[in-house]
Write an enzyme that holds these catalytic residues in place. Structure first.
Site, PDB file in Angstrom:
ATOM      1  N   GLU A  40     -19.135  36.218 -52.288  1.00  0.00           N
ATOM      2  CA  GLU A  40     -17.932  35.431 -52.005  1.00  0.00           C
ATOM      3  C   GLU A  40     -18.114  34.086 -52.694  1.00  0.00           C
ATOM      4  O   GLU A  40     -19.005  33.327 -52.334  1.00  0.00           O
ATOM      5  CB  GLU A  40     -17.768  35.242 -50.495  1.00  0.00           C
ATOM      6  N   ARG A  89     -15.284  25.508 -53.556  1.00  0.00           N
ATOM      7  CA  ARG A  89     -15.838  24.191 -53.261  1.00  0.00           C
ATOM      8  C   ARG A  89     -16.251  23.448 -54.530  1.00  0.00           C
ATOM      9  O   ARG A  89     -16.720  22.324 -54.460  1.00  0.00           O
ATOM     10  CB  ARG A  89     -17.055  24.320 -52.332  1.00  0.00           C
ATOM     11  N   LYS A 128     -12.982  36.586 -40.015  1.00  0.00           N
ATOM     12  CA  LYS A 128     -14.200  35.790 -40.143  1.00  0.00           C
ATOM     13  C   LYS A 128     -14.380  34.978 -38.858  1.00  0.00           C
ATOM     14  O   LYS A 128     -13.417  34.437 -38.327  1.00  0.00           O
ATOM     15  CB  LYS A 128     -14.048  34.859 -41.342  1.00  0.00           C
ATOM     16  N   THR A 148     -13.177  29.865 -48.886  1.00  0.00           N
ATOM     17  CA  THR A 148     -12.655  28.501 -48.739  1.00  0.00           C
ATOM     18  C   THR A 148     -11.259  28.387 -49.371  1.00  0.00           C
ATOM     19  O   THR A 148     -10.942  27.416 -50.059  1.00  0.00           O
ATOM     20  CB  THR A 148     -13.610  27.453 -49.349  1.00  0.00           C
TER      21      THR A 148
END
Length: 232
Positions: free
Chosen positions: A58, A62, A145, A85
């Protein structure tokens, strides 16, 4: 009638795509959560993970290089790449255009989730409370998640949530490491754990891919799952 048949076809494809991704994640049990400072590191990182027996990652949004890293990994037919993210519809569009096979977010953004569902993209939004789970169920999601896992009560919290939400499965992320990995995976409602302990940014930047391969291999041994050189 033809249009109706087409809609059934699309719905069937979407269900198959989601179930396939879930099946792979369930087989892997580990999802490396990666922050790429340079897209040039994507290929050697993938090689290190594959060598360790885990053809999956994944890539989190960021860093400025994340999209190009996803694009690089998406060109491989032996590797499952997702995007993490993801905060917005615009970002979801970007990562899917780059080739991400699934989308992960730290929280549940209704617009982002709806876009993913409308475009047949497997999406795993972050949840940490019963209210979050109620929202996920409204969208028909059954795999989410759990984030930030350790800060939100870890294994004990997951056990508590699984009582009233027995049909939901979780991918805990946040504070997962070698020392507590088995505790999470021992829960039947945990499909896989996300972690960054085996793919630390400094190792990637320094080109220390041997350490990444070794820790990936050790993680799979702890998880009790076979090592794989390509997708199942």
């Amino acid at each position: 009638m033809l249009w109706l048949g087409f809609e059934f076809c699309v719905e069937g494809w979407m269900a198959m795509a989601v179930s396939q991704i879930v099946e792979w994640l369930d087989a892997f049990k580990l999802v490396p959560v990666v922050a790429l400072e340079s897209h040039c590191s994507a290929e050697p990182l993938a090689e290190a993970l594959v060598e360790g027996g885990l053809p999956c990652a994944e890539i989190t949004l960021r860093t400025d290089e994340a999209i190009e890293g996803i694009r690089t990994l998406a060109q491989r037919d032996d590797f499952l790449v997702g995007a993490g993210t993801v905060h917005s519809v615009a970002q979801a569009q970007q990562v899917v255009d780059a080739g991400a096979r699934f989308v992960v977010s730290p929280g549940l953004n209704p617009k982002t989730v709806q876009w993913c569902l409308d475009h047949h993209v497997p999406v795993f939004p972050g949840v940490s409370t019963p209210t979050d789970l109620e929202m996920a169920l409204e969208f028909g999601l059954t795999v989410v998640k759990f984030f930030p896992a350790e800060a939100m009560g870890g294994v004990r919290m997951l056990r508590a949530l699984s009582g009233p939400y027995g049909g939901v499965r979780f991918m805990p992320t946040g504070g997962i490491r070698q020392e507590n990995l088995r505790q999470y995976l021992a829960l039947p409602q945990v499909i896989a754990c996300g972690g960054s302990w085996m793919v630390k940014s400094e190792w990637i930047q320094q080109g220390d891919f041997e350490t990444i391969t070794r820790l990936t291999s050790e993680g799979l041994e702890l998880a009790g799952v076979p090592k794989r050189k390509r997708l199942p």
